[in-house]
Design an enzyme around this catalytic site. Sequence first.
Site, mmCIF file in Angstrom:
data_model
loop_
_atom_site.group_PDB
_atom_site.id
_atom_site.type_symbol
_atom_site.label_atom_id
_atom_site.label_comp_id
_atom_site.label_asym_id
_atom_site.label_seq_id
_atom_site.Cartn_x
_atom_site.Cartn_y
_atom_site.Cartn_z
ATOM 1 N N TYR A 88 -1.718 4.207 -0.192
ATOM 2 C CA TYR A 88 -1.549 2.847 0.308
ATOM 3 C C TYR A 88 -2.603 2.505 1.349
ATOM 4 O O TYR A 88 -2.822 3.272 2.293
ATOM 5 C CB TYR A 88 -0.155 2.692 0.935
ATOM 6 C CG TYR A 88 0.162 1.279 1.352
ATOM 7 C CD1 TYR A 88 0.338 0.276 0.401
ATOM 8 C CD2 TYR A 88 0.280 0.925 2.697
ATOM 9 C CE1 TYR A 88 0.618 -1.031 0.773
ATOM 10 C CE2 TYR A 88 0.570 -0.385 3.079
ATOM 11 C CZ TYR A 88 0.729 -1.352 2.110
ATOM 12 O OH TYR A 88 1.003 -2.651 2.483
ATOM 13 N N ASP B 280 -9.248 5.847 6.413
ATOM 14 C CA ASP B 280 -8.188 4.916 6.799
ATOM 15 C C ASP B 280 -7.262 5.630 7.782
ATOM 16 O O ASP B 280 -6.431 6.446 7.402
ATOM 17 C CB ASP B 280 -7.426 4.448 5.555
ATOM 18 C CG ASP B 280 -6.406 3.362 5.884
ATOM 19 O OD1 ASP B 280 -6.117 3.160 7.081
ATOM 20 O OD2 ASP B 280 -5.903 2.730 4.946
ATOM 21 N N LYS C 195 -1.810 -0.474 13.810
ATOM 22 C CA LYS C 195 -0.620 0.115 14.447
ATOM 23 C C LYS C 195 -0.771 0.384 15.950
ATOM 24 O O LYS C 195 -0.661 -0.537 16.730
ATOM 25 C CB LYS C 195 -0.241 1.416 13.733
ATOM 26 C CG LYS C 195 -0.230 1.296 12.209
ATOM 27 C CD LYS C 195 1.112 1.057 11.627
ATOM 28 C CE LYS C 195 1.091 1.182 10.124
ATOM 29 N NZ LYS C 195 2.109 0.413 9.450
HETATM 30 N N1 PMP Z 1 -3.577 1.581 5.613
HETATM 31 C C1 PMP Z 1 -2.604 2.485 5.810
HETATM 32 C C2 PMP Z 1 -2.914 3.933 5.696
HETATM 33 C C3 PMP Z 1 -1.316 2.055 6.145
HETATM 34 O O1 PMP Z 1 -0.345 2.957 6.315
HETATM 35 C C4 PMP Z 1 -1.071 0.672 6.264
HETATM 36 C C5 PMP Z 1 0.301 0.135 6.640
HETATM 37 N N2 PMP Z 1 1.307 0.998 6.806
HETATM 38 C C6 PMP Z 1 -2.117 -0.217 6.045
HETATM 39 C C7 PMP Z 1 -3.361 0.265 5.730
HETATM 40 C C8 PMP Z 1 -1.899 -1.709 6.156
HETATM 41 O O2 PMP Z 1 -1.657 -2.073 7.478
HETATM 42 P P1 PMP Z 1 -0.856 -3.419 7.814
HETATM 43 O O3 PMP Z 1 0.559 -3.209 7.410
HETATM 44 O O4 PMP Z 1 -1.049 -3.587 9.288
HETATM 45 O O5 PMP Z 1 -1.522 -4.510 7.030
#
Ligand code: PMP
Length: 443
Positions: free
Chosen positions: A146, A246, A273
């Site tokens: 994700y 990421d 986050k």
């Molecule tokens: N990348 C990773 C690894 C994530 O875990 C998340 C969200 N949990 C995102 C991107 C997307 O972030 P957001 O929910 O702030 O759009």
Amino acid sequence: MSNYPDPRSKSARLHERAKAVLPGGNTRSSIFLSPYPIYAQSGQGCRVTDVDGVERIDFLNNYTTLIHGHAHPAIEEAVLRQLRRGASFAHPTESEIELAELLCSRVRSFEQVRFTNSGTEAVMQAIKAARAFTGRTKIAKCEGCYHGTYDWSEVSLDTAPDNWGEEPASQVHARGAPPSVAEEVVVIPYNDIERAESILDRHAGELAAVIVDPLPQRAGLIAASDAFLTRLRSFTKGRNILLILDEVIAFRLGFHGAQSALGVEPDLTTLGKIIGGGLPVGALAGTRRIMDMFDPSSGRAPVPHAGTFNANPLTMAGGLTAMRMLTQEAFERLNTLGERVRRELRRALNTAGINGMVTGMGSLFMIHLDESPQGGYRAIQISRARDKAFGWLFQYLLNHGIIINAQGMGSLSTVMTESDVDRLPETLLAGLRAMPKELLSPA
Ligand code: PMP
């Protein structure tokens, strides 16, 4: 104690109201819960009280965001101070420089930063920057992992045994996404460098970037191996492909981020986050040469990137305070608590005679009732499909004062004490003992 689900609860009634004006009563797929979600009333420290007055210890922390728990006085003070001065402007504020300076001082690969409002946007901008920088359009990502809700980063998000084929398949995720999106995303197996390299090799001349989450929840919260990261780094470097790490979640692994903890130096990193102190945030950071793609100072930037709330001062104030409190010592203490919770969770599984496993790193953990020694997205999906027990256990935990996510993942916060942390393994053990045994028998 609570009695979820209870159709007479205030949460259930709110959900009924929500269904009229929000699709399925929901506005965030990741927290959808059937038959209804538990509505929050307030949070204080590591505890959340719901609208029915039930208090629970929060081991989810808004999906790992609230590293200092809820309503931390220092963050509250910083955000309120800024709010009194103005919530947002069509001007930059000094706070964005301060947070960017802090991030660049901590992580070697960060020369410049660009702020966004979410991790999704950070990933999207990183991909756009990689395309602009390399002049190529394809990206590669790991199967099932994700990276937010951009069409390209969503490819192959939920491939399943009936359609995943021998080699990871490129499948668009949202209905209606153009099929060309799938053609532009090369999918590799997570943590299997031999197969990943052979797939990447076939597309090397067309790839702008490979994006990797080094601790992906959907692949079981198992860290990328040293070999996977090292060889991916040298493969990409040798072919002018950018490596995007990421760290939207994994940045909480330590003072210098996941890249230092795992020994890899990416070209671009995506963040989110924790760096917003609980307010909406995302960022990407990398070398000046690549970040130049966003530089508008000689006319039009190669990648124009506007955003009404980019680096909004409330987020910057909260984020700066949160990040300053995350000293080396704070990370050490938090990660020691993380080791403790993983050890005690393993002990609880053992004591209950469950052949499961506990994965994770730093202050992150994931409970598995089924052992999947190979790890990886496919093994975890197969194990989860077989697992009828976890849903029961998740509900038991909710009804006994514990919040984790429905897949068994959670994180700690700096405001937790050892005895707060111990509540999770104690409640897990009680839950495993109370669990109907037939739930555990293999399908
Ligand atoms: N990348 C990773 C690894 C994530 O875990 C998340 C969200 N949990 C995102 C991107 C997307 O972030 P957001 O929910 O702030 O759009």
